[in-house]
Design a protein around this motif. Structure first.
Motif, short mmCIF file in Angstrom:
data_model
loop_
_atom_site.label_atom_id
_atom_site.label_comp_id
_atom_site.label_asym_id
_atom_site.label_seq_id
_atom_site.Cartn_x
_atom_site.Cartn_y
_atom_site.Cartn_z
N SER A 46 0.74 -1.20 -0.05
CA SER A 46 -0.13 0.02 -0.11
C SER A 46 0.80 1.28 0.06
N TYR A 47 2.00 1.24 0.51
CA TYR A 47 2.94 2.10 0.18
C TYR A 47 3.78 2.40 -0.80
N LYS A 48 3.69 1.10 -1.42
CA LYS A 48 4.54 1.02 -2.61
C LYS A 48 5.74 0.92 -2.34
N THR A 49 6.30 0.77 -0.97
CA THR A 49 7.66 0.63 -0.79
C THR A 49 8.42 -0.56 -1.13
N ILE A 50 7.68 -1.52 -1.57
CA ILE A 50 8.47 -2.88 -2.43
C ILE A 50 9.00 -2.33 -3.46
N ARG A 51 8.48 -1.40 -4.41
CA ARG A 51 8.59 -0.85 -5.54
C ARG A 51 10.23 -0.06 -5.20
N GLN A 52 10.05 0.79 -4.41
CA GLN A 52 11.33 1.31 -3.85
C GLN A 52 12.33 0.78 -3.56
N ASN A 53 12.04 -0.19 -2.78
CA ASN A 53 13.19 -1.30 -2.46
C ASN A 53 13.61 -1.96 -3.67
N VAL A 54 12.91 -2.35 -4.45
CA VAL A 54 13.30 -3.12 -5.77
C VAL A 54 14.22 -2.43 -6.90
N MET A 55 13.61 -0.82 -6.92
CA MET A 55 14.37 -0.21 -7.96
C MET A 55 15.59 0.23 -7.34
N SER A 56 15.50 0.41 -5.98
CA SER A 56 16.98 0.67 -5.35
C SER A 56 18.10 -0.29 -5.41
N GLY A 57 17.62 -1.55 -5.69
CA GLY A 57 18.62 -2.59 -5.93
C GLY A 57 18.53 -3.67 -5.22
N MET A 58 17.19 -3.93 -4.54
CA MET A 58 17.10 -5.22 -3.68
C MET A 58 16.46 -6.03 -4.85
N SER A 59 16.87 -7.29 -4.86
CA SER A 59 16.16 -8.09 -5.84
C SER A 59 14.90 -8.66 -5.20
N ARG A 60 14.02 -9.18 -6.08
CA ARG A 60 12.88 -9.66 -5.61
C ARG A 60 12.83 -10.83 -4.66
N VAL A 61 14.01 -11.72 -4.86
CA VAL A 61 14.18 -12.61 -3.85
C VAL A 61 14.57 -12.36 -2.69
N GLU A 62 15.69 -11.39 -2.63
CA GLU A 62 15.85 -10.68 -1.30
C GLU A 62 14.78 -10.30 -0.53
N PHE A 63 13.73 -9.46 -1.31
CA PHE A 63 12.51 -8.86 -0.49
C PHE A 63 11.84 -9.90 0.13
#
Ligand SMILES: Nc1ncnc2c1ncn2[C@@H]1O[C@H](COP(=O)(O)OP(=O)(O)OP(=O)(O)O)[C@@H](O)[C@H]1O
Ligand SMILES: [Mg+2]
Lengths: 267, 248
Positions: A94-111
């Protein structure tokens, strides 16, 4: 991995809701642990007033049975923990922070992995609470303690850990798949309390026992009591390896499902 | 040394029957300020989302720094996509620490980037309590953490006041002078014209033009604009020397 822990830790540590919910959970569970024996005895003595046989008093806290008794009791409150997990994972959507996390360089698997770690630590923390409560109450209420008594049924503690861990991974899966907070909480609760019991009822017993919630709750069976023994009922006082392996398999399955889902998804 | 920092080959993305992006191919040279220009819904954010692994394309591929993209390569790219995205209950600094940890940047950079976007005074304010323009500036600060080689800015001047807009444009130019590559999406011709060296013009997910801005402006670009009073708009447009023809 340390990096992932550090990143996620910051997300919860400074969150007031997280601490309020955690404190509520701890208060609730500790109160229930301490009040359970008195409560049960009161109910039983009321019910048994006119009974021809005298019903013996329950003793919940004696070693080694205290491990089983409290682990079983604590099992009722794991839904509360599932809500915490769902709230914090759906927040990322809902904060869409998953987007921010991934585009900053976290992989989806790491998330995903960071959320598995989150779940792991919650399970570990509540297991620790169970362990300490049972240990203290046991020491307080057991006469003639010896080491064998303390340790003989302690395996219920790791079993409880597995129960909570598997259950919370299932909640995590619902959170990732549904993403909306209210929806995920609602559907998960519905599945837990309504849908699976109905499905289980329709399926042959041999198959139904492998349903996830059934499997998870089957890990720790209802503790025996002197009352039940009176009726000749005898529950399982062990944890079966089949249950353990099934729960582990479910844990892997839940994580794999989220992985496959996240891999292809637009965030 | 390779010249292209980014290569896009035949990227397509549909939402249902809507083709948001239609077989887009593109090369972006190192050191350029690359504008992506197009009206609302033309596929700018979709393109950038794919480049950042937020959106999965139906077809096509792209290469960052000549390589297949992965999370490690994304750490060399700083981005603001569509809107600022932060934890509302954390302060600016706490939010930036999370991003610094993700990118492997030092916390000492945080004060620096906050200074660049003039947000130092608000650094201990909760994200939820600062104004829209400040949120936007925080997002730009976040994009600059870890000294990325490429900066992707999707409508970076959204919600900023004139001073803020000027600040951001100057910031873009000064960052570009240090040899960084910048990709800037905008629906404002003026913005692209003022800062960009190259431009891609998108319309309904299709490439209309790609190349140096100077040539683009020599050439004719067709732009659709709207206003509450079309007659007045038409009059104003006709007075602009660069505008060759106006049709309704
Ligand atoms: N998640 C989605 N589901 C359905 N359609 C979408 C989705 N995201 C984008 N679209 C559609 O794809 C098209 C391209 O959208 P995109 O966001 O890339 O445009 P844009 O050029 O960034 O526009 P703007 O200037 O408004 O930011 C639009 O028609 C939009 O409605
Ligand atoms: Mg956009």
């Amino acid at each position: 991995m340390n990096r992932l822990i550090k990143i996620d830790f910051r997300k919860y540590f400074y969150n007031r809701t997280f601490w309020i919910l955690s404190a509520l959970y701890v208060a609730l569970v500790v109160l229930v642990f301490m009040g359970a024996e008195a409560f049960i005895n009161k109910v039983v003595s009321n019910v048994g007033k006119n009974s021809p046989v005298t019903i013996p008093n329950f003793s919940l806290y004696g070693f080694p049975y205290v491990w089983h008794n409290l682990a079983f009791l604590a099992g009722f409150f794991k839904i509360f923990l599932a809500f915490i997990v769902i709230i914090f994972i759906t927040n990322e959507f809902s904060y869409k922070t998953i987007r921010q996390n991934v585009m900053s360089g976290m992989s989806r698997v790491e998330f995903l992995f960071s959320k598995v770690i989150f779940v792991f630590f919650i399970a570990l923390a509540v297991t620790l609470i169970l362990f300490l409560s049972a240990l203290l109450l046991g020491f307080f209420y057991t006469e003639h303690i010896n080491a064998a008594m303390i340790f003989s049924k302690m395996f219920f503690v790791p079993a409880y850990f597995l129960e909570v861990f598997t259950f919370l991974l299932m909640a995590m899966m619902f959170a990732f798949l549904l993403q909306k907070q209210g929806l995920a909480i609602g559907i998960f609760a519905l599945y837990y309390y309504v849908a699976e019991p109905i499905i289980a009822y329709k399926l042959p017993a041999g198959v139904a026992r492998f349903l996830p919630i059934k499997m998870i709750t089957h890990l720790i069976d209802i503790p025996n009591s002197s009352l039940m023994k009176l009726f000749g009922v005898n529950f399982r006082e062990t944890v079966s390896w089949l249950d353990v392996w099934s729960c582990l398999a479910y844990s892997v399955l839940f994580v794999v499902i989220v992985y496959l889902f996240l891999k292809k998804k637009d965030l | 040394m390779q010249k292209e920092i980014l290569e896009i080959r035949n990227l397509s993305k549909s939402y249902g029957r809507l083709k948001a992006l239609d077989s887009l191919s593109l090369k972006v040279e190192k050191g350029s300020i690359f504008g992506i220009l197009g009206p609302n819904g033309s596929g700018k954010t979709t393109t950038l989302g794919i480049l950042l692994d937020i959106i999965k394309p139906d077809r096509g591929e792209h290469f960052w720094f000549g390589k297949k993209p992965d999370a490690a390569l994304r750490k060399r790219i700083g981005a603001l996509l569509e809107q600022p995205l932060f934890y509302p209950y954390l302060t600016a600094v706490q939010n930036l620490k999370i991003i610094a940890d993700i990118r492997g940047a030092g916390y000492n950079e945080i004060d620096e980037v906050l200074e660049m976007v003039r947000l130092s005074e608000r650094k201990l304010y909760k994200y939820s309590s600062v104004s829209l323009g400040m949120k936007q500036r925080l997002a730009i600060a976040a994009a600059m953490l870890g000294s990325p080689e490429v900066l992707i800015l999707d409508e970076p001047t959204n919600g900023l006041d004139p001073k803020g807009i000027a600040d951001i444009r100057n910031l873009i130019l000064s960052v570009a002078q240090r040899g960084f590559t910048i990709i800037l999406a905008s629906h404002l011709l003026d913005e692209v014209e003022k800062v960009c060296t190259h431009v891609l013009v998108l319309e309904k997910g299709k490439k209309r033009y790609a190349g140096p801005v100077s040539e683009a402006l020599g050439d004719t670009i067709r732009l659709e604009v709207a206003a509450e009073n079309p007659e007045k708009l038409q009059m104003v447009l006709k007075q602009i020397p660069q505008v060759k023809s106006v049709t309704k």
